[in-house]
Design a protein around this motif. Structure first.
Motif, short mmCIF file in Angstrom:
data_model
loop_
_atom_site.label_atom_id
_atom_site.label_comp_id
_atom_site.label_asym_id
_atom_site.label_seq_id
_atom_site.Cartn_x
_atom_site.Cartn_y
_atom_site.Cartn_z
N GLU A 22 -9.62 15.51 -3.53
CA GLU A 22 -9.63 15.52 -4.98
C GLU A 22 -8.89 14.31 -5.54
OE1 GLU A 22 -11.12 17.63 -7.20
OE2 GLU A 22 -12.15 18.44 -5.43
N ASP A 23 -7.87 13.85 -4.82
CA ASP A 23 -7.03 12.73 -5.24
C ASP A 23 -7.48 11.46 -4.51
OD1 ASP A 23 -5.06 10.82 -5.71
OD2 ASP A 23 -3.40 12.23 -5.49
N PRO A 24 -7.96 10.44 -5.22
CA PRO A 24 -8.44 9.23 -4.54
C PRO A 24 -7.34 8.49 -3.79
CG PRO A 24 -8.32 8.87 -6.90
CD PRO A 24 -8.10 10.34 -6.68
N MET A 25 -6.08 8.63 -4.20
CA MET A 25 -5.01 7.96 -3.46
C MET A 25 -4.87 8.56 -2.06
SD MET A 25 -3.83 5.39 -5.08
CE MET A 25 -2.40 5.07 -4.04
N LEU A 26 -5.09 9.86 -1.93
CA LEU A 26 -5.08 10.49 -0.60
C LEU A 26 -6.27 10.01 0.23
CD1 LEU A 26 -4.05 14.17 -1.49
CD2 LEU A 26 -2.61 12.33 -0.58
N PHE A 27 -7.41 9.87 -0.43
CA PHE A 27 -8.61 9.34 0.23
C PHE A 27 -8.31 7.93 0.74
CE2 PHE A 27 -13.53 9.27 -0.50
CZ PHE A 27 -13.72 8.80 0.80
N PHE A 28 -7.76 7.09 -0.13
CA PHE A 28 -7.46 5.72 0.26
C PHE A 28 -6.46 5.68 1.41
CE2 PHE A 28 -4.82 1.94 0.12
CZ PHE A 28 -5.77 0.94 0.16
N SER A 29 -5.40 6.47 1.32
CA SER A 29 -4.39 6.50 2.36
C SER A 29 -5.00 6.90 3.71
CB SER A 29 -3.27 7.46 1.99
OG SER A 29 -2.28 7.52 3.00
N SER A 30 -5.92 7.86 3.68
CA SER A 30 -6.59 8.31 4.90
C SER A 30 -7.40 7.18 5.53
CB SER A 30 -7.50 9.49 4.59
OG SER A 30 -8.27 9.86 5.71
N TRP A 31 -8.16 6.47 4.70
CA TRP A 31 -8.96 5.35 5.22
C TRP A 31 -8.06 4.21 5.70
CZ3 TRP A 31 -14.18 3.79 2.55
CH2 TRP A 31 -15.15 4.74 2.88
N TYR A 32 -6.98 3.98 5.00
CA TYR A 32 -6.07 2.91 5.42
C TYR A 32 -5.49 3.23 6.80
CZ TYR A 32 -1.95 -0.11 5.50
OH TYR A 32 -0.99 -1.02 5.86
N GLN A 33 -5.07 4.47 7.02
CA GLN A 33 -4.55 4.87 8.32
C GLN A 33 -5.62 4.74 9.39
OE1 GLN A 33 -1.39 5.46 9.17
NE2 GLN A 33 -0.88 4.95 7.04
N ASP A 34 -6.86 5.11 9.05
CA ASP A 34 -7.97 4.95 10.00
C ASP A 34 -8.13 3.49 10.40
OD1 ASP A 34 -8.55 7.64 9.95
OD2 ASP A 34 -10.31 7.46 8.64
N SER A 35 -8.01 2.58 9.42
CA SER A 35 -8.20 1.15 9.71
C SER A 35 -7.13 0.64 10.66
CB SER A 35 -8.20 0.34 8.41
OG SER A 35 -6.89 0.26 7.85
N ILE A 36 -5.93 1.18 10.56
CA ILE A 36 -4.85 0.80 11.47
C ILE A 36 -5.14 1.34 12.87
CG2 ILE A 36 -2.40 1.10 12.00
CD1 ILE A 36 -1.89 1.24 8.98
N GLU A 37 -5.50 2.61 12.95
CA GLU A 37 -5.76 3.25 14.24
C GLU A 37 -6.96 2.64 14.95
OE1 GLU A 37 -6.09 7.39 13.34
OE2 GLU A 37 -4.00 7.54 12.64
N GLN A 38 -7.94 2.17 14.19
CA GLN A 38 -9.13 1.56 14.79
C GLN A 38 -8.95 0.09 15.11
OE1 GLN A 38 -12.93 2.54 12.89
NE2 GLN A 38 -12.01 4.36 11.97
N GLY A 39 -7.76 -0.46 14.78
CA GLY A 39 -7.48 -1.85 15.13
C GLY A 39 -8.15 -2.87 14.25
N CYS A 40 -8.44 -2.52 12.99
CA CYS A 40 -9.01 -3.50 12.08
C CYS A 40 -8.04 -4.67 11.89
CB CYS A 40 -9.30 -2.86 10.72
SG CYS A 40 -10.64 -1.64 10.72
N ALA A 41 -8.58 -5.86 11.77
CA ALA A 41 -7.75 -7.04 11.56
C ALA A 41 -7.16 -7.03 10.16
CB ALA A 41 -8.58 -8.31 11.77
N ASP A 42 -5.83 -7.20 10.08
CA ASP A 42 -5.14 -7.28 8.79
C ASP A 42 -5.58 -6.17 7.82
OD1 ASP A 42 -3.50 -9.39 9.38
OD2 ASP A 42 -4.82 -10.91 8.50
N PRO A 43 -5.37 -4.91 8.17
CA PRO A 43 -5.86 -3.83 7.30
C PRO A 43 -5.22 -3.82 5.92
CG PRO A 43 -4.40 -2.96 9.00
CD PRO A 43 -4.69 -4.39 9.37
N GLN A 44 -4.04 -4.45 5.79
CA GLN A 44 -3.37 -4.49 4.49
C GLN A 44 -3.82 -5.66 3.63
OE1 GLN A 44 -2.22 -5.45 7.38
NE2 GLN A 44 -0.32 -6.60 7.27
#
Length: 210
Positions: A22-44
Motif C-alpha cells: 500500500e505504501d510505495p516507499m515500502l515497495f521501493f525499499s523492497s526493490w532496492y534491497q533486491d537490487s543489492i542482493e542480486q548484485g546490481c551495479a551501483d544500486p544507489q
C-alpha cells in the motif's frame, strides 16, 4: 534477458501482477534491497532531473545516501547548477535503473534541504579527500584548467590539516515523493508499470500501458 535473431533483447526476469504494498516507499525499499542482493551495479545510483527558471531541464547521476520514511536523501554543493535550479524550482524527478533485475523506478517530488545536523553527520563520515574536495571544487563553475583545481585542493589541505568542517554551501536534499512508477520489463515490450499518486489521504494506485 533473451535475444532474437535481430540482436534485440527481451525481458523475462519478473512480473507485477498486482500492487505488493500500500505504501510505495515500502515497495521501493523492497526493490532496492533486491537490487543489492542480486548484485546490481551501483544500486544507489540515480539520475536526478531539475529545471531552471525558464523551464529547461537538466539531468545528472548522483547517489542516494539515505532512504527515509519521508523520502530519499542526496548530497551536493548547494551552489552547483542543480542546487541553483532547485532553489528556483523545488520540483525534481528521479530515475533508478537496475539492469540486472530489468527494473526501473521513476519518482517525482519536491526537494528541500535537510537539517544541518544531518548534513554535518554525513559529512563527518566522508573520506578526507572528499571533504577537501567539497571545499576545493566550486561545482559547476568554469575553471581555467585542472591545475586550478589542484591548487585549491592543496590550499584547503593546508588550511585544514586535521578536522575538515562541512562547507556551509554543501549538504543534503530530501526528495519528498508525490509520484512513483515501478517498471518491470516483460516479454514483447509489454512491460508492467504500476503507479502511485499522492492523494489527500494515502496514495492512489493505478496501472498504465507499456
Amino acid at each position: 534477458m533473451s535475444s532474437d535473431n535481430t540482436g534485440r533483447y527481451d525481458f523475462n526476469k519478473g512480473k507485477l501482477e498486482d500492487f505488493p504494498f500500500e505504501d510505495p516507499m515500502l515497495f521501493f525499499s523492497s526493490w532496492y534491497q533486491d537490487s543489492i542482493e542480486q548484485g546490481c551495479a551501483d544500486p544507489q545510483a540515480v539520475a536526478i532531473s531539475t529545471v531552471n527558471a525558464d523551464g529547461k531541464p537538466s539531468s545528472r547521476m548522483v547517489y542516494m545516501r539515505n532512504l527515509l520514511e519521508e523520502g530519499i536523501v542526496i548530497y551536493t554543493n548547494y551552489l552547483s547548477r542543480k542546487g541553483g535550479q532547485i532553489s528556483q524550482n523545488h520540483n525534481v524527478a528521479l530515475l533508478f535503473h537496475w539492469d540486472c533485475a530489468e527494473r526501473q523506478v521513476r519518482i517525482e517530488g519536491v526537494a528541500e534541504k535537510v537539517d544541518d545536523s544531518i548534513s554535518d553527520e554525513y559529512f563527518a563520515g566522508r573520506p578526507r579527500i572528499s571533504q577537501i574536495g567539497a571545499w576545493a571544487s566550486e561545482q559547476s563553475s568554469e575553471i581555467d584548467n585542472r591545475a586550478t583545481l589542484e591548487e585549491r585542493v592543496k590550499f584547503f589541505e593546508e588550511k585544514y590539516p586535521d578536522v575538515v568542517p562541512r562547507p556551509p554551501h554543501w549538504g543534503g536534499y530530501l526528495i519528498k515523493p508525490s509520484y512513483f512508477e515501478f517498471w518491470q520489463g516483460r516479454l514483447g515490450r509489454l512491460h508492467d508499470r504500476l503507479c502511485y499518486q499522492k492523494a489527500e489521504e494515502g496514495w492512489r494506485k493505478f496501472r498504465i500501458a507499456p
